[in-house]
Design a protein around this motif. Structure first.
Motif, PDB file in Angstrom:
ATOM      1  N   LEU A  20     -10.686 -42.495 -30.927  1.00 23.31           N
ATOM      2  CA  LEU A  20     -11.756 -41.635 -30.387  1.00 23.31           C
ATOM      3  C   LEU A  20     -11.706 -41.498 -28.855  1.00 23.31           C
ATOM      4  O   LEU A  20     -12.531 -40.808 -28.264  1.00 23.31           O
ATOM      5  CB  LEU A  20     -13.130 -42.174 -30.803  1.00 23.31           C
ATOM      6  CG  LEU A  20     -13.490 -41.983 -32.286  1.00 23.31           C
ATOM      7  CD1 LEU A  20     -14.702 -42.811 -32.655  1.00 23.31           C
ATOM      8  CD2 LEU A  20     -13.735 -40.517 -32.607  1.00 23.31           C
ATOM      9  N   GLU A  52     -26.047 -36.451 -27.509  1.00 21.42           N
ATOM     10  CA  GLU A  52     -26.042 -35.550 -28.668  1.00 21.42           C
ATOM     11  C   GLU A  52     -24.626 -35.024 -28.948  1.00 21.42           C
ATOM     12  O   GLU A  52     -24.153 -35.049 -30.090  1.00 21.42           O
ATOM     13  CB  GLU A  52     -26.981 -34.367 -28.380  1.00 21.42           C
ATOM     14  CG  GLU A  52     -27.381 -33.590 -29.617  1.00 21.42           C
ATOM     15  CD  GLU A  52     -28.318 -32.432 -29.240  1.00 21.42           C
ATOM     16  OE1 GLU A  52     -28.073 -31.324 -29.732  1.00 21.42           O
ATOM     17  OE2 GLU A  52     -29.257 -32.655 -28.454  1.00 21.42           O
ATOM     18  N   VAL A  99     -22.367 -37.969 -30.258  1.00 27.08           N
ATOM     19  CA  VAL A  99     -22.735 -38.373 -31.631  1.00 27.08           C
ATOM     20  C   VAL A  99     -22.265 -37.311 -32.629  1.00 27.08           C
ATOM     21  O   VAL A  99     -21.627 -37.616 -33.640  1.00 27.08           O
ATOM     22  CB  VAL A  99     -24.265 -38.607 -31.745  1.00 27.08           C
ATOM     23  CG1 VAL A  99     -24.697 -38.734 -33.204  1.00 27.08           C
ATOM     24  CG2 VAL A  99     -24.660 -39.864 -30.981  1.00 27.08           C
ATOM     25  N   ASN A 100     -22.550 -36.039 -32.323  1.00 27.60           N
ATOM     26  CA  ASN A 100     -22.175 -34.949 -33.237  1.00 27.60           C
ATOM     27  C   ASN A 100     -20.664 -34.834 -33.410  1.00 27.60           C
ATOM     28  O   ASN A 100     -20.166 -34.736 -34.530  1.00 27.60           O
ATOM     29  CB  ASN A 100     -22.727 -33.602 -32.743  1.00 27.60           C
ATOM     30  CG  ASN A 100     -24.242 -33.544 -32.884  1.00 27.60           C
ATOM     31  OD1 ASN A 100     -24.847 -34.379 -33.550  1.00 27.60           O
ATOM     32  ND2 ASN A 100     -24.863 -32.572 -32.234  1.00 27.60           N
ATOM     33  N   LYS A 101     -19.941 -34.844 -32.300  1.00 26.30           N
ATOM     34  CA  LYS A 101     -18.498 -34.605 -32.387  1.00 26.30           C
ATOM     35  C   LYS A 101     -17.713 -35.808 -32.903  1.00 26.30           C
ATOM     36  O   LYS A 101     -16.610 -35.646 -33.398  1.00 26.30           O
ATOM     37  CB  LYS A 101     -17.966 -34.146 -31.018  1.00 26.30           C
ATOM     38  CG  LYS A 101     -18.457 -32.741 -30.705  1.00 26.30           C
ATOM     39  CD  LYS A 101     -17.877 -32.180 -29.437  1.00 26.30           C
ATOM     40  CE  LYS A 101     -18.396 -30.749 -29.220  1.00 26.30           C
ATOM     41  NZ  LYS A 101     -18.176 -30.275 -27.877  1.00 26.30           N
ATOM     42  N   SER A 102     -18.274 -36.998 -32.765  1.00 27.56           N
ATOM     43  CA  SER A 102     -17.562 -38.184 -33.264  1.00 27.56           C
ATOM     44  C   SER A 102     -18.065 -38.572 -34.659  1.00 27.56           C
ATOM     45  O   SER A 102     -17.637 -39.582 -35.215  1.00 27.56           O
ATOM     46  CB  SER A 102     -17.766 -39.366 -32.316  1.00 27.56           C
ATOM     47  OG  SER A 102     -19.103 -39.859 -32.426  1.00 27.56           O
ATOM     48  N   GLY A 103     -18.998 -37.785 -35.192  1.00 25.42           N
ATOM     49  CA  GLY A 103     -19.594 -38.143 -36.486  1.00 25.42           C
ATOM     50  C   GLY A 103     -20.337 -39.470 -36.386  1.00 25.42           C
ATOM     51  O   GLY A 103     -20.288 -40.306 -37.289  1.00 25.42           O
ATOM     52  N   ALA A 104     -21.006 -39.666 -35.250  1.00 25.14           N
ATOM     53  CA  ALA A 104     -21.801 -40.887 -34.975  1.00 25.14           C
ATOM     54  C   ALA A 104     -20.956 -42.165 -34.975  1.00 25.14           C
ATOM     55  O   ALA A 104     -21.462 -43.259 -35.205  1.00 25.14           O
ATOM     56  CB  ALA A 104     -22.964 -41.009 -35.968  1.00 25.14           C
ATOM     57  N   LYS A 105     -19.650 -42.012 -34.704  1.00 24.69           N
ATOM     58  CA  LYS A 105     -18.762 -43.198 -34.705  1.00 24.69           C
ATOM     59  C   LYS A 105     -18.714 -43.883 -33.330  1.00 24.69           C
ATOM     60  O   LYS A 105     -18.160 -44.955 -33.201  1.00 24.69           O
ATOM     61  CB  LYS A 105     -17.350 -42.795 -35.141  1.00 24.69           C
ATOM     62  CG  LYS A 105     -17.289 -42.453 -36.623  1.00 24.69           C
ATOM     63  CD  LYS A 105     -15.878 -42.399 -37.101  1.00 24.69           C
ATOM     64  CE  LYS A 105     -15.791 -42.151 -38.598  1.00 24.69           C
ATOM     65  NZ  LYS A 105     -15.251 -40.831 -38.926  1.00 24.69           N
TER      66      LYS A 105
END
Length: 205
Positions: free
Chosen positions: A149, A189, A192-198
């Motif tokens: 990531l 935001e 979180v969105n682009k990493s799928g909250a990872k």
């Protein structure tokens, strides 16, 4: 505390004038804390040990934050030097700013009104020459993520002008970043969105 950016001095200013044979020298400098403001005052005092007065005022934080103000008449009649100096500083809207006005006495008394005008006026003239820059109010965030990531995180950091302060590469990547307070929620935001909250995000107290 306001999170909006505010103006601070970009470079020091020196302004000198003679009023009824007294020489008034005004110095302005960027001082981000009360300690630095006092250190600047001391440095001008030691430079002008032979002057009759070294009067000063400072705004160590935002111009409107009265908890960070200070001033001194340094032997001039009460209210004739420090207060007019401070009034000019707070009225300028520029933060983290100290003014010291050195006076070499020329033998002619100016009276209280004359002193207020001389000290306030010197600072007013110096402020006209002052160049300013905008200071953004920033905070730190701690990020915890897996190695794959990293490119995504770095591209989002670049988008929000976030800067890496510290990095620890062990089992996971742990980053401490600095970014403008006003950008925190949008940055969080996006990440979180682009990493799928990872990516785990923590704002230290």
């Amino acid at each position: 505390m306001s999170l909006q950016p505010f103006l601070i001095p970009a470079s020091p200013v020196r302004f000198e004038e003679e009023i009824k044979k007294s020489t008034f020298i005004t110095y302005l400098a960027h001082t981000p804390s009360i300690e630095e403001a006092k250190a600047f005052v001391d440095s001008i005092k030691s430079q002008h040990k032979d002057a009759r007065h070294n009067c000063w005022g400072f705004v160590a934080g935002r111009a409107e934050d009265s908890m960070q103000w200070g001033f001194s008449d340094d032997g001039e009649p009460s209210g004739t030097a420090g207060k007019p100096i401070l009034a000019q500083l707070t009225g300028s809207g520029v933060g983290e700013l100290t003014a010291v006005v050195t006076r070499y006495f020329g033998g002619i008394r100016l009276g209280t009104g004359g002193l207020v005008k001389a000290y306030g006026g010197g600072v007013q003239q110096a402020l006209k020459q002052l160049k300013t820059i905008e200071k953004k109010v920033t905070t730190h965030l701690e990020l915890k993520l897996d190695y794959p990531l990293i490119p995504l995180t770095q591209s989002i950091m670049a988008q929000f002008a976030a800067v890496e302060v510290k990095a620890d590469y062990s089992e996971k990547v742990e980053l401490v970043i600095e970014l403008e307070c006003l950008q925190v929620s949008a940055f969080t935001e996006a990440l979180v969105n682009k990493s799928g909250a990872k990516v785990l995000i923590n704002q230290p107290k």
